[in-house]
Design a protein around this motif. Structure first.
Motif, mmCIF file in Angstrom:
data_model
loop_
_atom_site.group_PDB
_atom_site.id
_atom_site.type_symbol
_atom_site.label_atom_id
_atom_site.label_comp_id
_atom_site.label_asym_id
_atom_site.label_seq_id
_atom_site.Cartn_x
_atom_site.Cartn_y
_atom_site.Cartn_z
ATOM 1 N N LEU A 278 -6.231 -0.474 -12.390
ATOM 2 C CA LEU A 278 -6.952 -1.696 -12.072
ATOM 3 C C LEU A 278 -6.179 -2.933 -12.526
ATOM 4 N N ILE A 279 -5.661 -2.912 -13.736
ATOM 5 C CA ILE A 279 -4.892 -4.049 -14.241
ATOM 6 C C ILE A 279 -3.637 -4.258 -13.392
ATOM 7 N N GLY A 280 -2.957 -3.176 -13.039
ATOM 8 C CA GLY A 280 -1.755 -3.291 -12.218
ATOM 9 C C GLY A 280 -2.041 -3.834 -10.830
ATOM 10 N N GLY B 286 0.818 -1.215 0.000
ATOM 11 C CA GLY B 286 0.000 0.000 0.000
ATOM 12 C C GLY B 286 0.847 1.258 0.000
ATOM 13 N N ALA B 287 1.923 1.260 0.797
ATOM 14 C CA ALA B 287 2.816 2.415 0.827
ATOM 15 C C ALA B 287 3.521 2.598 -0.518
ATOM 16 N N ALA B 288 3.876 1.491 -1.169
ATOM 17 C CA ALA B 288 4.527 1.584 -2.477
ATOM 18 C C ALA B 288 3.570 2.146 -3.526
ATOM 19 N N ILE B 289 2.308 1.720 -3.499
ATOM 20 C CA ILE B 289 1.325 2.246 -4.451
ATOM 21 C C ILE B 289 1.075 3.724 -4.186
ATOM 22 N N VAL C 139 1.972 -1.858 -17.170
ATOM 23 C CA VAL C 139 3.072 -0.897 -17.338
ATOM 24 C C VAL C 139 3.243 -0.545 -18.814
ATOM 25 N N GLY C 140 3.132 -1.529 -19.677
ATOM 26 C CA GLY C 140 3.267 -1.276 -21.110
ATOM 27 C C GLY C 140 2.170 -0.371 -21.651
ATOM 28 N N LEU D 111 -2.031 -8.199 -6.785
ATOM 29 C CA LEU D 111 -2.761 -9.117 -5.915
ATOM 30 C C LEU D 111 -2.542 -10.572 -6.323
ATOM 31 N N LEU D 112 -2.529 -10.843 -7.622
ATOM 32 C CA LEU D 112 -2.278 -12.205 -8.084
ATOM 33 C C LEU D 112 -0.858 -12.652 -7.743
ATOM 34 N N LEU D 113 0.097 -11.737 -7.831
ATOM 35 C CA LEU D 113 1.470 -12.074 -7.465
ATOM 36 C C LEU D 113 1.587 -12.379 -5.974
#
Length: 92
Positions: free
Chosen positions: A33-35, A10-13, A80-81, A40-42
């Protein structure tokens, strides 16, 4: 332990948001949203992979890390792309 990981993510986001705002870079809602889905999946893959290793199921943990972790990295790369492509093409 996962509470601390969630606080760090959360702090990184939040830090990323502040950095992008200070540079004047806008990110569309779907890129966020995609990121976030990719992150979350990672985290899901890491948690279940570590759980598999803790239960001495090394093969199951590795398969889970590679299968879901690989998909998560691809999703994060897509987010990111998309942002990178949109930002670089709109500067002309």
């Amino acid at each position: 332990m996962w509470f601390i990981v969630a606080l760090l993510v959360g702090a990184a986001i939040l830090g990323l948001g502040w950095f992008l705002h200070s540079k004047g870079i806008t990110i569309k809602w779907y890129e966020w949203l995609i990121g976030i889905i990719g992150i979350l999946l990672l985290l899901f893959a890491i948690q279940n992979g570590v759980g598999g290793f803790a239960e001495f199921e090394k093969t199951a943990g590795q398969i889970f890390l590679f299968a879901f972790g690989g998909v998560a990295l691809v999703i994060i790369a897509v987010a990111v792309g998309l942002a990178w492509w949109r930002i670089t093409t709109n500067k002309t």
